[in-house]
Design a protein around this motif. Structure first.
Motif, PDB file in Angstrom:
ATOM      1  N   PRO A  31     -30.281   4.755 -34.734  1.00  0.00           N
ATOM      2  CA  PRO A  31     -30.174   3.371 -35.195  1.00  0.00           C
ATOM      3  C   PRO A  31     -31.213   3.005 -36.240  1.00  0.00           C
ATOM      4  N   ASN A  32     -32.189   3.900 -36.497  1.00  0.00           N
ATOM      5  CA  ASN A  32     -33.152   3.652 -37.560  1.00  0.00           C
ATOM      6  C   ASN A  32     -32.670   4.183 -38.903  1.00  0.00           C
ATOM      7  N   GLN A  33     -31.577   4.959 -38.901  1.00  0.00           N
ATOM      8  CA  GLN A  33     -31.030   5.508 -40.144  1.00  0.00           C
ATOM      9  C   GLN A  33     -29.775   4.761 -40.593  1.00  0.00           C
ATOM     10  N   VAL A  34     -28.892   4.496 -39.643  1.00  0.00           N
ATOM     11  CA  VAL A  34     -27.638   3.800 -39.929  1.00  0.00           C
ATOM     12  C   VAL A  34     -27.472   2.666 -38.938  1.00  0.00           C
ATOM     13  N   PHE A  35     -27.213   1.462 -39.454  1.00  0.00           N
ATOM     14  CA  PHE A  35     -27.056   0.289 -38.586  1.00  0.00           C
ATOM     15  C   PHE A  35     -26.002   0.558 -37.527  1.00  0.00           C
ATOM     16  N   PHE A  36     -26.349   0.269 -36.279  1.00  0.00           N
ATOM     17  CA  PHE A  36     -25.432   0.533 -35.178  1.00  0.00           C
ATOM     18  C   PHE A  36     -25.465  -0.622 -34.195  1.00  0.00           C
ATOM     19  N   CYS A  37     -24.393  -1.395 -34.182  1.00  0.00           N
ATOM     20  CA  CYS A  37     -24.216  -2.464 -33.202  1.00  0.00           C
ATOM     21  C   CYS A  37     -22.717  -2.658 -33.039  1.00  0.00           C
ATOM     22  N   PRO A  38     -22.103  -1.997 -32.057  1.00  0.00           N
ATOM     23  CA  PRO A  38     -20.645  -2.052 -31.892  1.00  0.00           C
ATOM     24  C   PRO A  38     -20.086  -3.459 -31.775  1.00  0.00           C
ATOM     25  N   GLU A  39     -20.780  -4.326 -31.041  1.00  0.00           N
ATOM     26  CA  GLU A  39     -20.279  -5.686 -30.845  1.00  0.00           C
ATOM     27  C   GLU A  39     -20.234  -6.458 -32.162  1.00  0.00           C
ATOM     28  N   GLU A  40     -21.297  -6.333 -32.946  1.00  0.00           N
ATOM     29  CA  GLU A  40     -21.344  -7.042 -34.228  1.00  0.00           C
ATOM     30  C   GLU A  40     -20.330  -6.473 -35.215  1.00  0.00           C
ATOM     31  N   SER A  41     -20.203  -5.155 -35.248  1.00  0.00           N
ATOM     32  CA  SER A  41     -19.251  -4.522 -36.157  1.00  0.00           C
ATOM     33  C   SER A  41     -17.815  -4.903 -35.813  1.00  0.00           C
ATOM     34  N   GLN A  42     -17.508  -4.965 -34.523  1.00  0.00           N
ATOM     35  CA  GLN A  42     -16.160  -5.342 -34.106  1.00  0.00           C
ATOM     36  C   GLN A  42     -15.853  -6.782 -34.492  1.00  0.00           C
ATOM     37  N   PHE A  43     -16.838  -7.658 -34.327  1.00  0.00           N
ATOM     38  CA  PHE A  43     -16.626  -9.063 -34.689  1.00  0.00           C
ATOM     39  C   PHE A  43     -16.451  -9.218 -36.201  1.00  0.00           C
ATOM     40  N   TYR A  44     -17.244  -8.498 -36.970  1.00  0.00           N
ATOM     41  CA  TYR A  44     -17.103  -8.518 -38.429  1.00  0.00           C
ATOM     42  C   TYR A  44     -15.695  -8.082 -38.820  1.00  0.00           C
ATOM     43  N   ALA A  45     -15.193  -7.045 -38.164  1.00  0.00           N
ATOM     44  CA  ALA A  45     -13.833  -6.569 -38.446  1.00  0.00           C
ATOM     45  C   ALA A  45     -12.798  -7.636 -38.132  1.00  0.00           C
ATOM     46  N   GLN A  46     -12.959  -8.333 -37.026  1.00  0.00           N
ATOM     47  CA  GLN A  46     -12.023  -9.395 -36.650  1.00  0.00           C
ATOM     48  C   GLN A  46     -12.031 -10.518 -37.680  1.00  0.00           C
ATOM     49  N   CYS A  47     -13.222 -10.869 -38.158  1.00  0.00           N
ATOM     50  CA  CYS A  47     -13.334 -11.917 -39.175  1.00  0.00           C
ATOM     51  C   CYS A  47     -12.661 -11.486 -40.479  1.00  0.00           C
ATOM     52  N   LEU A  48     -12.863 -10.237 -40.864  1.00  0.00           N
ATOM     53  CA  LEU A  48     -12.229  -9.718 -42.086  1.00  0.00           C
ATOM     54  C   LEU A  48     -10.710  -9.759 -41.966  1.00  0.00           C
ATOM     55  N   GLU A  49     -10.209  -9.313 -40.831  1.00  0.00           N
ATOM     56  CA  GLU A  49      -8.765  -9.258 -40.640  1.00  0.00           C
ATOM     57  C   GLU A  49      -8.146 -10.651 -40.701  1.00  0.00           C
ATOM     58  N   LYS A  50      -8.748 -11.612 -39.994  1.00  0.00           N
ATOM     59  CA  LYS A  50      -8.164 -12.952 -39.889  1.00  0.00           C
ATOM     60  C   LYS A  50      -8.360 -13.793 -41.148  1.00  0.00           C
ATOM     61  N   MET A  51      -9.576 -13.769 -41.705  1.00  0.00           N
ATOM     62  CA  MET A  51      -9.909 -14.720 -42.770  1.00  0.00           C
ATOM     63  C   MET A  51      -9.801 -14.159 -44.179  1.00  0.00           C
ATOM     64  N   VAL A  52      -9.708 -12.836 -44.307  1.00  0.00           N
ATOM     65  CA  VAL A  52      -9.686 -12.239 -45.641  1.00  0.00           C
ATOM     66  C   VAL A  52      -8.420 -11.420 -45.881  1.00  0.00           C
ATOM     67  N   LEU A  53      -8.270 -10.330 -45.157  1.00  0.00           N
ATOM     68  CA  LEU A  53      -7.177  -9.407 -45.447  1.00  0.00           C
ATOM     69  C   LEU A  53      -5.806 -10.018 -45.206  1.00  0.00           C
ATOM     70  N   SER A  54      -5.679 -10.841 -44.182  1.00  0.00           N
ATOM     71  CA  SER A  54      -4.381 -11.449 -43.900  1.00  0.00           C
ATOM     72  C   SER A  54      -4.080 -12.620 -44.827  1.00  0.00           C
ATOM     73  N   GLN A  55      -5.106 -13.116 -45.539  1.00  0.00           N
ATOM     74  CA  GLN A  55      -4.920 -14.270 -46.418  1.00  0.00           C
ATOM     75  C   GLN A  55      -4.836 -13.877 -47.894  1.00  0.00           C
ATOM     76  N   SER A  56      -5.344 -12.695 -48.229  1.00  0.00           N
ATOM     77  CA  SER A  56      -5.375 -12.279 -49.635  1.00  0.00           C
ATOM     78  C   SER A  56      -3.996 -11.855 -50.113  1.00  0.00           C
ATOM     79  N   HIS A  57      -3.755 -12.020 -51.401  1.00  0.00           N
ATOM     80  CA  HIS A  57      -2.538 -11.489 -51.995  1.00  0.00           C
ATOM     81  C   HIS A  57      -2.583  -9.965 -51.883  1.00  0.00           C
ATOM     82  N   THR A  58      -1.463  -9.340 -51.851  1.00  0.00           N
ATOM     83  CA  THR A  58      -1.389  -7.917 -51.502  1.00  0.00           C
ATOM     84  C   THR A  58      -2.192  -7.001 -52.415  1.00  0.00           C
TER      85      THR A  58
END
Length: 235
Positions: A5-32
């Motif tokens: 975790p000192n070389q590559v950021f590792f936090c599964p809970e935070e990464s999963q939440f970031y992914a959910q935010c991307l899916e809902k607020m960005v990728l599903s709303q952007s033009h193709t």
């Protein structure tokens, strides 16, 4: 390939939440075919997860300074066959990102501390944790989706966004426990000092992390800034 975790950021809970935010607020709303740029791609797992759960057909250009993280991201992208949709650049975002990018996403460093001598220096977000977040908002992209911590001066961050011509168009919030990086004594001391100045909001064990979609103001924009800050300052 295993990294500490000192070389590559590792936090599964935070990464999963970031992914959910991307899916809902960005990728599903952007033009193709709308291109998206990402500051700090890390190991690529949040964007990969979001892409696998969406029908987005554009390209995400990720910029990551950490060589180990960028190589891990490229490996994972290859494993999932997403090379046509997600491209990683081991380069500085501020020097190399397209000047005309309309959409920006990031989980920027937000640990407040007087210096970057931390477990992972790249997670340093300035004295109040909001320095890099503000730098990204100052880029002038049409839409910006950022992860914002309640202990990293969220009120001033939103005020800065408003001054840059943005409004809060959407947001998602989740509670997180203080973890490996945020429990470092230097960070916890800075957070405590910010709380005394009403610039950090948290309870003894948890804080709120939000994914916030900022959009340049328009007649059609419904501003959720006050609603967002009410949630983030509740603890």
């Amino acid at each position: 390939m295993v990294k500490s975790p000192n070389q590559v950021f590792f936090c599964p809970e935070e990464s999963q939440f970031y992914a959910q935010c991307l899916e809902k607020m960005v990728l599903s709303q952007s033009h193709t075919t709308d291109p998206i740029v990402e500051f700090g791609a890390g190991d690529g797992s949040p964007v990969i997860r979001a892409l696998l759960n969406s029908s987005f057909e554009g390209v995400v250009q990720g910029f990551e300074l950490n060589f180990e993280a960028s190589q891990l991201a490229k490996l994972r992208i290859e494993q999932y066959g997403l090379g046509a949709y997600y491209q990683i650049h081991n380069a500085c975002f501020f020097s190399n990102a397209p000047a005309n990018a309309r959409y920006l996403i990031a989980n920027p460093p937000y640990l407040p501390a007087p210096d970057n001598q931390l477990y992972m220096p790249s997670l340093h977000g300035g004295d109040d944790g909001a320095l890099v977040t503000k730098q990204l908002l100052a880029q002038g992209c049409e839409q910006v989706m950022l992860m914002i911590s309640a202990y990293s001066n969220p009120v001033d961050t939103v005020d800065f966004a408003l001054q840059q011509g943005y409004e809060v168009a959407d947001f998602m919030v989740t509670p997180l426990k203080f973890g490996y990086y945020s429990c470092e004594p230097k960070v916890r001391d800075s957070i405590a000092k910010l709380k005394c100045k009403r610039q950090a909001f948290f309870s003894e064990r948890i804080y709120f992390l939000a994914g916030v979609l900022f959009r340049q103001k328009s007649a059609a924009t419904v501003c959720l800034s006050e609603e967002f800050l009410k949630v983030m300052t509740a603890l």
